[in-house]
Structures are given as C-alpha cells and as structure tokens.
Design a protein around this motif. Structure first.
Motif, PDB file in Angstrom:
ATOM      1  N   TRP A  74       0.854  -1.201   0.000  1.00 14.68           N
ATOM      2  CA  TRP A  74       0.000   0.000   0.000  1.00 14.68           C
ATOM      3  C   TRP A  74       0.885   1.244   0.000  1.00 14.68           C
ATOM      4  CZ3 TRP A  74      -4.980   1.646  -0.286  1.00 14.68           C
ATOM      5  CH2 TRP A  74      -5.276   2.904   0.242  1.00 14.68           C
ATOM      6  N   GLU A  75       1.926   1.200   0.828  1.00  6.71           N
ATOM      7  CA  GLU A  75       2.822   2.360   0.936  1.00  6.71           C
ATOM      8  C   GLU A  75       3.481   2.664  -0.406  1.00  6.71           C
ATOM      9  OE1 GLU A  75       6.524   1.937   2.913  1.00  6.71           O
ATOM     10  OE2 GLU A  75       6.937   4.022   2.399  1.00  6.71           O
ATOM     11  N   GLU A  76       3.956   1.628  -1.083  1.00  4.64           N
ATOM     12  CA  GLU A  76       4.611   1.843  -2.373  1.00  4.64           C
ATOM     13  C   GLU A  76       3.648   2.416  -3.400  1.00  4.64           C
ATOM     14  OE1 GLU A  76       7.776  -1.782  -1.591  1.00  4.64           O
ATOM     15  OE2 GLU A  76       6.000  -2.126  -2.831  1.00  4.64           O
ATOM     16  N   ILE A  77       2.451   1.814  -3.439  1.00  7.94           N
ATOM     17  CA  ILE A  77       1.469   2.224  -4.445  1.00  7.94           C
ATOM     18  C   ILE A  77       1.002   3.660  -4.222  1.00  7.94           C
ATOM     19  CG2 ILE A  77      -0.847   1.729  -5.364  1.00  7.94           C
ATOM     20  CD1 ILE A  77      -0.306  -1.252  -4.542  1.00  7.94           C
ATOM     21  N   THR A  78       0.963   4.083  -2.955  1.00  6.75           N
ATOM     22  CA  THR A  78       0.386   5.392  -2.661  1.00  6.75           C
ATOM     23  C   THR A  78       1.411   6.491  -2.370  1.00  6.75           C
ATOM     24  OG1 THR A  78       0.164   4.825  -0.332  1.00  6.75           O
ATOM     25  CG2 THR A  78      -1.715   4.349  -1.755  1.00  6.75           C
ATOM     26  N   SER A  79       2.723   6.161  -2.469  1.00  3.38           N
ATOM     27  CA  SER A  79       3.722   7.200  -2.189  1.00  3.38           C
ATOM     28  C   SER A  79       4.591   7.524  -3.395  1.00  3.38           C
ATOM     29  CB  SER A  79       4.619   6.779  -1.017  1.00  3.38           C
ATOM     30  OG  SER A  79       5.492   5.737  -1.407  1.00  3.38           O
ATOM     31  N   TYR A  80       4.416   6.778  -4.481  1.00  2.94           N
ATOM     32  CA  TYR A  80       5.266   6.971  -5.661  1.00  2.94           C
ATOM     33  C   TYR A  80       4.349   7.133  -6.860  1.00  2.94           C
ATOM     34  CZ  TYR A  80       9.364   6.278  -8.650  1.00  2.94           C
ATOM     35  OH  TYR A  80      10.384   6.439  -9.561  1.00  2.94           O
ATOM     36  N   ASN A  81       3.984   8.374  -7.163  1.00  4.37           N
ATOM     37  CA  ASN A  81       2.963   8.612  -8.183  1.00  4.37           C
ATOM     38  C   ASN A  81       3.340   9.712  -9.157  1.00  4.37           C
ATOM     39  OD1 ASN A  81       1.478   8.307  -5.228  1.00  4.37           O
ATOM     40  ND2 ASN A  81       0.591   6.990  -6.780  1.00  4.37           N
ATOM     41  N   ASN A  82       2.868   9.563 -10.369  1.00  6.52           N
ATOM     42  CA  ASN A  82       2.891  10.655 -11.331  1.00  6.52           C
ATOM     43  C   ASN A  82       1.485  11.207 -11.437  1.00  6.52           C
ATOM     44  OD1 ASN A  82       5.564  10.801 -12.217  1.00  6.52           O
ATOM     45  ND2 ASN A  82       5.275   9.135 -13.678  1.00  6.52           N
ATOM     46  N   PHE A  83       1.303  12.406 -10.936  1.00  9.20           N
ATOM     47  CA  PHE A  83       0.007  13.087 -11.039  1.00  9.20           C
ATOM     48  C   PHE A  83       0.396  14.562 -11.079  1.00  9.20           C
ATOM     49  CE2 PHE A  83      -4.639  12.675  -9.255  1.00  9.20           C
ATOM     50  CZ  PHE A  83      -5.100  13.481 -10.283  1.00  9.20           C
TER      51      PHE A  83
END
Lengths: 204, 300
Positions: free
Chosen positions: B53-62
């Motif tokens: 969850w941490e990886e998916i929600t802390s490393y984003n292109n937006f």
C-alpha cells in the motif's frame, strides 16, 4: 562586505571539503534505509545530479560575486569545483551500475539518447579540469591552465541542458537551473566587460 | 458484463490484507523460520512481487499536484472528491452528469490484480478494485457512430498546485478506441486493497488499461465523451514523436529518450535488478487481437 570576507578568510578550505562531502554518505544512508522513497535508485541519481549542478553553479558564481558584490570566495573555488566533479562522477556511477546495469546498453544509450550524450560530453569536459585541480598543474601549465579551465563554461551549460532534456513535459525546475547558468555565463561576455574594464584582471 | 476476466495474478501474489501495511517486518520475521514458502503456492512464487500500500500510494505521477514522485502524496489531499460527478456526453443515448454514488450503486465492483508499467520504465503490481468501463459506457448507451472515448481529469487550480505551471496543457486528456474501452481488461478503478482509492492515485475514479503505459490510465475523471474522431491526448499534444495515441507497452519500440526493453519494479531497493518488459505488459494473449494488421512501430 569586508567583515564577511574577513570571516570567510578564517574558514579553512578543508572545512569546505568536509561540509561538501557530507551529503554523499547521508544520501547513500537514506537510499538504503527508505529515506529517499520506495524507488531509491532514480531518487539517488537525481539528487546527486542536482547537487552537482548546484555546486557547478556556485563555482560559476564565484567571479561575479566578487566582481559585483565584493564577496570573495576565490579561496574556496577549487574545493567547490572538485566537489562538483565528485558529485557528477557519483551521479554517473549510480546511472551506470544501479540504473542501467546492462553494460551493452550503456554505450547504446550514450550514442542514441541525446540527453545522455550531452551529459556525458559535459562530464568528459570536466575530467581534464579535475585532473589539473592542484598547485603543481597550475605551476606547470602556467597561462595555459587558465585557458584549459575555460572548459568549465561549456561543461556547466551541457549539464544544465542535460537536465532540461530529460524532463517530461514543460517543467519549471530544469529551466530555472538553465537560466541561472546562462545568466552567469552571459555576465562573462565581453559586452559586460565594457562596463567594468577592471573585471578582466580577475575573471577566470 | 462484470466478471469477464479472471486474474492471472492471484491473491497469492498479493500480500495478505492484514499484513500489507507492514509486509517488510512480517516477511523478515517469517523468512527466518521458512514460513514464507508455505504461505504461497509454488507456482505463485515465480510470479511478480506485489507492491505494498505504501509503495502504491507514495510513488505517483500526477502532475496536477507537482512533478516529483512524492508530490501527489503530499499535496493531493486538497482535492475535493465529495461530491463528484462525471459528465458523460457525445454519441450516447443518455448524456448527462452522473453522480459518483449513483454510478457505484449500479456497478459491480471486483478485484483486478494488474501489472502497471510506467512509460518511465518503472513498474508495480496493483490490486485494484473497480468495475468494467464497458458497464459504465453501456449505462450511458453508446450510439452507433461512436468510435473513440475521450476522458478528462478535473482541472481545479485552487485544489491542484501543480497546474499553476503549464507542465502540460490542462486539463489532462486521454482517449481510447471504442474496442479498447469495451475490452474486459479495461476498468474504472475506485479502490486499492479494498480501500477507497487515495487522491494521489486518482480518486474517486480513474481509468486502468493494464496493457498500456501508465499515463493512459487517466486519474480523477470528470468527463467522458464518445466521439467519432480520435480525440487529442495530453502527452501526444506535448511531445507527439514521443507519445502516440496507442501507447501500448512494447519492449521492441523504444521511447526516443530511453529504452523500453526492461523495467524496474518499485520496491526492490537500491540494488533492484531490471526485469525484461513484456509485450503488451504481459497481456498479449488478451489484447494482441485488437491490433491485428497494425504496424505497432507506426502506431506507437
């Protein structure tokens, strides 16, 4: 300003080397312990590149700072330059061994990808400068040393360009870096030396 | 229309829900007594390492929230996602503003564990919750002449600090061919790990097209338009020679500035090895037919 210069004179050069070297182990520690986020390879690569550019810019600023503001950092210029080169080298090593990994891919990237070609050219221009950043070389090369070290101008420009070229979309940060670099180089054009003739004596 | 596709990456590929928040500690603890092998079926062990969850929600292109990877997690909380409605218009029988809650009451939400491959050559495995886009489009009624689907992200400068600078021409736009949009793999994601999708991942609903580069999977959608002509898309508008309309994951066609032959899975640490990128991101069997007879080098 003279009080500042006096205080600066009391700082030993080794302290600048030490201070400038601290970010390297600190970044490595953070990369290993999660402090640089969940994708530490590109984060470390990026941070090292950014630090290298910042130090190169600081090195370019030494002469104008003295000329226009009377701030004398000349004593630390070699340390700034050597540190900058060290961070460029670390940035390159992270790219080679942690990022690309495939040795066959590296040469292909250097020749095929313009932003890498440009970054690599900048690095190569810095190598002879790093090698001759010692008193012995300064003595031996005499006036040619100064000529050789003019290479830092195209090298830093290529570094800034490298940053702009790798950005996706129209991003502000790389453009700010490139503008600052261009500005510092423009200050060295003969045009500005017409305004201050004395500049020629200590510009390098 | 739901349940038209079965996960190839199974639950065994995802960290148990109770453990995903602190997988590292648990894995470290289990590894010592050899329990990890027992916890997963043998076949799944060769499968991909799932992301936390941490990886998916802390490393984003937006980019609406900044261009750094941690910017969305830092700044996306300002986006107001309640209430939310999606304007569906163009060549549809029932155009209008569809309230998000009303959409959800009509849709069948299921879990889809997909590979996610960014055009920047990093990847993750993400357990999405969502519904098939086809179901939503059918709700609005696709008309005969429609050939493409255009999507738009919310554009709210007050809530999106990254839009103050024209990194891209806002609002962010994406598009699919109608058959791509109707494909059972194409979903609208509304959750991750059975929790509502966080703002940085595109709340309250985003597209997920697992065989295309991540930027096609447009976030925080406010508008869907069925069109006859190929719609303009943000990255193609920004750099047409780098980003085509299709943007299918293809290890044989490199991005002009970097190779697409391999990728690095997020979460592997400082010494993570690159892994080969799969054609259509591993969904070749399911989607290659959509592009039969097309030159994928031309239609990148």
């Amino acid at each position: 300003m003279s009080a500042v210069n006096q205080a600066l004179r009391r700082i030993p050069v080794w302290a600048v080397y030490l201070l400038g070297a601290i970010p390297a182990p600190w970044l490595l520690y953070r990369a290993l312990t999660g402090g640089l986020g969940v994708e530490p390879i590109s984060a470390l690569e990026h941070k090292l590149g950014e630090l290298a550019l910042q130090l190169l810019i600081l090195g370019l600023a030494v002469t104008p700072l003295r000329q226009y503001l009377g701030l004398n950092l000349l004593k630390f210029r070699r340390a700034i330059g050597v540190l900058a080169f060290s961070y460029v080298t670390l940035h390159l090593l992270v790219w080679l061994f942690l990022d690309v990994q495939v040795l066959g891919q590296i040469w292909a990237d250097i020749v095929k990808r313009p932003y890498i070609t440009v970054g690599m050219a900048g690095f190569l221009l810095l190598v002879p400068l790093a090698v001759t950043s010692n008193n012995c070389s300064v003595r031996r090369l005499g006036p040619r040393w100064r000529k050789l070290h003019v290479l830092v101008y195209p090298a830093v420009l290529l570094g800034g360009l490298h940053y702009v070229m790798l950005a996706k979309g129209f991003q502000p940060e790389p453009l700010i870096y490139l503008s600052v670099i261009s500005g510092l180089l423009l200050l060295r054009l003969p045009l500005s030396s017409l305004m201050t003739r004395s500049r020629r004596i200590d510009s390098a | 229309m739901a349940h038209r596709w079965t996960n190839t990456l199974t639950h065994a590929d995802v960290t148990p829900r109770s453990a995903f928040l602190n997988r590292r500690q648990i894995m470290a603890g289990l590894a010592g007594v050899g329990l990890t092998a027992m916890a997963r079926p043998a076949a799944a062990q060769e499968a991909l390492e799932p992301n936390t969850w941490e990886e998916i929600t802390s490393y984003n292109n937006f980019y609406e929230f900044g261009t750094r990877k941690d910017d969305p997690a830092k700044y996306a909380h300002t986006l107001v996602t309640e209430p939310w409605s999606v304007q569906i218009d163009g060549l549809v029988d029932r155009p209008g503003d569809y309230d998000f809650q009303d959409i959800m009451s009509e849709m069948t939400v299921e879990e889809r564990i997909y590979r996610f491959r960014c055009v920047e050559a990093w990847s993750m495995v993400i357990p999405w919750n969502g519904f098939e886009l086809a179901d939503l489009l059918n709700m609005a009624g696709v008309q005969e002449g429609a050939k493409y689907v255009a999507f738009e992200t919310a554009y709210r400068p007050d809530e999106m600090p990254g839009t103050r600078f024209p990194v891209l021409e806002w609002p962010y736009r994406e598009g699919l061919r109608l058959d791509e949009a109707m494909h059972p793999l194409t979903i609208m994601a509304t959750g991750i790990y059975d929790r509502p999708i966080p703002n940085q991942n595109g709340a309250p609903l985003r597209l997920v097209v697992p065989w295309k580069y991540g930027f096609k999977s447009i976030k925080s959608i406010v508008k869907i338009t069925l069109t006859e002509d190929e719609p303009p898309t943000s990255w193609n508008m920004s750099a047409p020679h780098e980003y085509g309309f299709y943007s299918n994951v293809n290890p044989n066609v490199n991005h002009p500035r970097w190779s697409q032959a391999s990728e690095r899975q997020v979460g592997g640490g400082l010494f993570a090895k690159r892994i080969p990128t799969l054609m259509f991101n591993g969904y070749e069997a399911e989607v290659a037919g959509l592009y039969e007879g097309m030159d994928l080098r031309e239609n990148y």
